[in-house]
Design an enzyme around this catalytic site. Structure first.
Site, PDB file in Angstrom:
ATOM      1  N   ASN A 191       2.059  11.740   6.019  1.00 30.19           N
ATOM      2  CA  ASN A 191       1.192  10.858   6.795  1.00 30.19           C
ATOM      3  C   ASN A 191       1.520  10.935   8.280  1.00 30.19           C
ATOM      4  OD1 ASN A 191       0.198   7.356   6.438  1.00 30.19           O
ATOM      5  ND2 ASN A 191      -0.967   9.166   6.925  1.00 30.19           N
ATOM      6  N   TYR A 199       0.827  -1.216   0.000  1.00 30.85           N
ATOM      7  CA  TYR A 199       0.000   0.000   0.000  1.00 30.85           C
ATOM      8  C   TYR A 199       0.856   1.259   0.000  1.00 30.85           C
ATOM      9  CZ  TYR A 199      -3.001   3.778   1.583  1.00 30.85           C
ATOM     10  OH  TYR A 199      -3.649   4.979   1.673  1.00 30.85           O
ATOM     11  N   HIS A 256      -3.260  16.200  -2.649  1.00 32.79           N
ATOM     12  CA  HIS A 256      -3.631  16.329  -1.239  1.00 32.79           C
ATOM     13  C   HIS A 256      -3.396  17.742  -0.695  1.00 32.79           C
ATOM     14  CE1 HIS A 256      -4.076  12.091  -1.569  1.00 32.79           C
ATOM     15  NE2 HIS A 256      -4.036  11.824  -0.283  1.00 32.79           N
ATOM     16  N   ARG A 265     -11.424  32.470  47.519  1.00 37.90           N
ATOM     17  CA  ARG A 265     -11.178  31.384  48.464  1.00 37.90           C
ATOM     18  C   ARG A 265     -10.849  30.063  47.758  1.00 37.90           C
ATOM     19  NH1 ARG A 265     -16.114  29.105  51.699  1.00 37.90           N
ATOM     20  NH2 ARG A 265     -16.901  31.161  51.092  1.00 37.90           N
ATOM     21  N   PHE A 275      -1.715   6.794  12.381  1.00 32.74           N
ATOM     22  CA  PHE A 275      -1.991   8.149  11.896  1.00 32.74           C
ATOM     23  C   PHE A 275      -3.237   8.751  12.532  1.00 32.74           C
ATOM     24  CE2 PHE A 275      -3.695   4.965   8.935  1.00 32.74           C
ATOM     25  CZ  PHE A 275      -5.052   5.145   9.175  1.00 32.74           C
ATOM     26  N   GLU A 300     -11.907   5.805   5.186  1.00 26.68           N
ATOM     27  CA  GLU A 300     -11.557   6.481   6.440  1.00 26.68           C
ATOM     28  C   GLU A 300     -12.865   6.863   7.122  1.00 26.68           C
ATOM     29  OE1 GLU A 300      -9.213   9.555   4.718  1.00 26.68           O
ATOM     30  OE2 GLU A 300      -7.706   8.148   3.992  1.00 26.68           O
ATOM     31  N   TYR A 319     -16.036  32.716  46.553  1.00 26.03           N
ATOM     32  CA  TYR A 319     -15.384  31.538  45.986  1.00 26.03           C
ATOM     33  C   TYR A 319     -14.252  31.900  45.025  1.00 26.03           C
ATOM     34  CZ  TYR A 319     -19.308  28.647  47.653  1.00 26.03           C
ATOM     35  OH  TYR A 319     -20.237  27.995  48.414  1.00 26.03           O
TER      36      TYR A 319
END
Length: 657
Positions: free
Chosen positions: A307, A164, A194, A398, A444, A529, A395
Site C-alpha cells: 500500500n 480495516y 493483487h 538568444r 496512498f 476508489e 530565438y
C-alpha cells in the site's frame, strides 16, 4: 556437494552433483531423467537416451558445451535451462532483457551501507541504491518505531478489534469481518490476487529502487510490519533478489497496488525472481540459492508491503535525476552550437537577466558566460566574426537562458515534492503507536507525485524542442553557412539529414507524451476508489520524455562537433574544446557517410554518464569563484565545488591546463 537448479519444460529441479568432473551433458541428462520421473507419461519419452537437448545459463543465456566439466563451466548452485530438441524455450522462462546482459554482468556486491530511517532518503540516494552501490540497514531509532507500531497491531489481533485490512477484507469488502484463524491467509490472498500487472518487467535497477523505497517507508514505523519481516525484506534487497514486477497495472490509488503486490509475491516465495547469481527463476529457488527463506506474512503485513506510491515515486526519482543531469549538459551543448553558428554572447549579459531574476534563467546565462567569455576563454571562432553586421541571433540561441532556465526551475519544484514523497508514510490504515490506534486515511493517493511528474515531462521536453530547432539550423546551409547536412560531397553523402529526422520524430512523440495523465481518472473497486491519479503512467511517460531529450541532445552534440570540423583550423574556447575532445574520443568525424546509430548511442552514453558535465564543470566553477558575488549556484541542477571535489573533478588553474 555442489547443486544446480535446472529448468526443464516449466519445471524447476534441484540436481545435486557428487563429482565436479561430471559434464554439462550429464547434468542435462540427469535433469531430464528427474523430469520424466515426475510425469505420469514420462514427459512423452521412453528413455533418457532418446532425448536431444541444449543447455544454457539462465544468467546471460550463454550456451554451454555438453562436454565441459561442471566444476569448470558452472558455479555452485548456478541456474541453467535445458531446452529439449523440437521445443521452443519454455513459455514461463523469462530471459534477461538483451541490454541487461551487459549491465548485469558488471554487478558487484556492494560493501557500503545506507542507514534508512524513513525520514532522510534523497533522490540521489535512491538512484544509487537502484544501481546497486549500497546495501541497506536500519537505524536503531527506526527499529524501535517499527517494533512499537507492530505492538499496536498485535494488540488489535489479541482484542479482536474490527480494523480495516487487519481483521476485515479490502476495498468493497471492508465490512466483511475475517475470522481470527484466517487472518494470515487473508494477507497471502491479498498479495496473490493483487499481483495482476501486465507488460514487461521492471529492470533490476528499477526493481531495486522500488524495493529500497518501500523499505524506507516501512522504516518510518507507521505500517505495522514486524521488525522480523522487515529485516527479511532487507536481506532480500542486500542479496539483490528482485521480484518480477510488470510495469503496467497501477492507477496510482489506492497506491501502486499491482506492482507492489508483485514485489511482495517474490518475497513470499511465489512468482519469478531475478538475482545476479540466478538470472530469472522461480522465487523460492532464488531465495534458497541465497540462503534466504520466503516471508511468512503475519496479520497486516501483506497490506503493509503493497500500500503506497512507491512505483510512481521511484520511477519519478530516476526521471528527476536524469532530467537534472541533461538540463545541466544542455547548456554546454547549446553553447557549442552557438559557437559553430557564430552567434553573439551579448544576450547573456548579466544586466539583462538581473531585471528578470528567475533563478534558473540567471544560472543558465551564467553558464553560457562561463563557457564563452572571451576575456577568460579566447575563441578564434568568435574572433573571426567579431565585426560582422549581425545584430541578434535566432530565438533558439538568444533565448536559451529563458527556455533552459524554466526547465531548471521546474526540476527544483518537482524535486521538492518527490523528496517529500520519498520520506512519507503512504499506508492505509496508518498505525500511530503514540496513540495506540490505527486511522484510515488517503495518504496512498498518488496525486502529488503524479502531478509533479506530468509537470516534469512538460518542462524537460522543451530542452529537446529547442535542441531540434538548433539541429535544423546546423544542417540548413542557408542558416549555418556550413555545408548542407554537415558533410562534404553532399548528394553522394547525406550526412546528418536523417539524424535530424530522428530528432524531429522524438520531439513529436514527446509532445503526445506530455499530455498529462493525472487529469484522467477512472472509478475502480466498485466505486470505493472513485478518484485515482494515474501516476504510474505519469512516471513512465516522464522517463520516456527524459530519454528522448537525452537522445536529441546527443544528436545536437554530434552535429555541433561536426560543424567545428568545417571551421578548422579555428578553435573555440578551452572548455568547449575539451568537450569536443571528449566526443572525438568515442566518435570520429564524418568524412563520408557511415552507420550512424552507434555514434548517436555513444554520444547518448556520454550524456547519460554526465561526462560532458564533468569536462566542463571545473571551468564553470572556476569562473564562478572569480565572479562572486555576481553569481552563485542558484539552482539544484548546479554542482557545488564540494560536489565536484567528491567526484574527483579538477578545477583548472588556467586555460593552459
Amino acid at each position: 556437494m555442489p547443486r544446480y537448479t535446472v529448468h526443464v519444460r516449466g519445471e524447476w529441479l534441484a540436481v545435486p552433483c557428487q563429482d565436479g568432473k561430471l559434464t554439462v551433458g550429464w547434468l542435462g541428462r540427469e535433469a531430464v531423467r528427474r523430469y520424466m520421473k515426475n510425469k505420469p507419461d514420462n514427459g512423452g519419452f521412453t528413455s533418457v537416451d532418446e532425448v536431444q537437448f541444449l543447455v544454457h545459463r539462465c544468467k546471460g543465456l550463454g550456451l554451454l558445451d555438453n562436454e565441459d566439466e561442471l566444476e569448470v563451466a558452472l558455479e555452485d548452485n548456478e541456474f541453467v535451462e535445458v531446452v529439449i530438441e523440437g521445443d521452443v524455450m519454455s513459455p514461463d522462462f523469462i530471459p534477461s532483457q538483451p541490454e541487461g546482459v551487459f549491465l548485469y554482468s558488471k554487478y558487484r556486491e556492494p560493501e557500503k551501507y545506507i542507514a534508512l530511517d524513513g525520514d532522510s532518503l534523497s533522490t540521489e540516494d535512491l538512484v544509487n541504491l537502484g544501481k546497486g552501490r549500497y546495501k541497506i540497514k536500519l537505524t536503531s531509532i527506526a527499529e524501535k518505531k517499527v517494533q512499537q507500531s507492530r505492538e499496536v497491531i498485535d494488540s488489535i489481533i489479541k482484542e479482536r478489534t474490527v480494523v480495516y485490512g487487519i481483521t476485515t477484507g479490502f476495498g468493497k469488502f471492508a465490512r466483511t469481518v475475517i475470522p481470527a484463524n484466517k487472518l494470515q491467509e487473508l494477507q497471502v490472498n491479498l498479495v496473490r490476487s493483487h499481483s495482476s500487472g501486465v507488460g514487461k518487467p521492471l529492470s533490476p535497477e528499477r526493481c531495486r529502487m522500488l524495493l529500497a523505497l518501500r523499505i524506507n517507508v516501512l522504516a518510518k514505523g507507521y505500517s505495522g510490519i514486524s521488525l522480523e519481516t522487515l529485516k527479511q525484506v532487507i536481506e532480500a534487497f542486500n542479496a539483490s533478489c528482485l521480484s518480477y514486477v510488470p510495469e503496467k497495472g497501477t492507477v496510482g490509488a489506492s497506491g501502486d497496488l499491482a506492482p507492489l503486490s508483485h514485489l511482495a509475491l517474490g518475497l513470499i516465495g511465489e512468482g519469478k525472481m531475478w538475482s545476479p547469481k540466478s538470472g530469472w527463476a522461480d522465487a523460492k529457488y532464488v531465495l534458497e540459492a541465497h540462503g534466504l527463506k520466503p516471508i511468512v506474512l503475519k496479520p497486516k503485513e501483506g497490506l503493509a508491503l503493497i500500500n503506497g506510491t512507491q512505483m510512481i515515486t521511484s520511477l519519478g526519482c530516476e526521471a528527476l535525476e536524469r532530467a537534472s543531469a541533461i538540463a545541466r549538459q544542455a547548456d554546454i551543448v547549446a553553447a557549442l552550437t552557438l559557437e559553430v553558428l557564430k552567434g553573439t554572447t551579448k544576450a547573456f549579459d548579466t544586466d539583462i537577466h538581473a531585471v528578470r531574476p528567475h533563478r534558473g534563467q540567471i544560472e543558465v546565462a551564467f553558464r553560457f558566460r562561463s563557457l564563452l567569455d572571451s576575456d577568460h576563454h579566447p575563441s578564434e571562432i568568435a574572433e573571426s566574426h567579431r565585426f560582422c553586421d549581425r545584430v541578434q541571433d535566432a530565438y533558439t540561441l538568444r533565448c536559451c537562458p529563458q527556455v533552459h532556465g524554466v526547465v531548471n526551475d521546474t526540476i527544483a519544484f518537482v524535486k521538492d515534492i518527490i523528496t517529500t514523497e520519498l520520506n512519507s508514510a503512504t499506508d492505509n490504515p496508518m498505525v500511530f503507536a503514540s496513540r495506540g490506534e490505527t486511522i484510515s486515511g488517503g495518504n496512498f493517493h498518488g496525486e502529488y507525485p503524479a502531478k509533479a511528474l506530468d509537470y516534469l515531462a512538460i518542462g524537460v521536453h522543451e530542452l529537446a524542442a529547442i535542441s531540434e530547432r538548433r539541429i535544423e539550423r546546423l544542417c540548413n546551409p542557408s542558416l549555418s553557412e556550413l555545408p548542407a547536412f554537415l558533410v562534404a560531397e553532399g548528394g553522394l553523402n547525406s550526412g546528418f539529414m536523417i539524424a535530424h529526422c530522428t530528432a524531429a520524430a522524438l520531439v513529436s512523440e514527446s509532445k503526445a507524451l506530455c499530455h498529462p495523465s493525472s487529469v484522467d481518472s477512472l472509478s475502480t473497486s466498485a466505486a470505493t476508489e472513485d478518484h485515482v491519479s494515474m501516476g504510474g503512467w505519469a512516471a513512465r511517460k516522464a522517463l520516456r520524455v527524459v530519454e528522448h531529450v537525452e537522445q536529441v541532445l546527443a544528436i545536437e552534440l554530434l552535429a555541433a562537433c561536426q560543424g567545428i570540423e568545417f571551421l578548422r583550423p579555428l578553435k573555440t574556447t578551452t572548455p568547449l574544446e575539451k568537450v569536443y575532445d571528449l566526443v572525438r574520443s568515442v566518435v570520429r568525424p564524418w568524412i563520408k557517410d557511415r552507420f550512424m546509430a552507434p555514434d548517436i548511442e555513444a554520444a547518448h552514453r556520454l550524456l547519460l554518464d554526465q561526462k560532458v558535465w564533468e569536462v566542463a564543470a571545473p571551468y564553470i566553477e572556476k569562473y564562478r569563484m572569480e565572479h562572486i558575488p555576481e553569481s552563485r549556484p542558484l539552482s539544484p541542477t548546479a554542482f557545488s565545488l564540494e560536489s565536484l571535489r567528491k567526484n574527483s573533478a579538477t578545477i583548472p588553474e588556467s586555460d593552459d591546463l
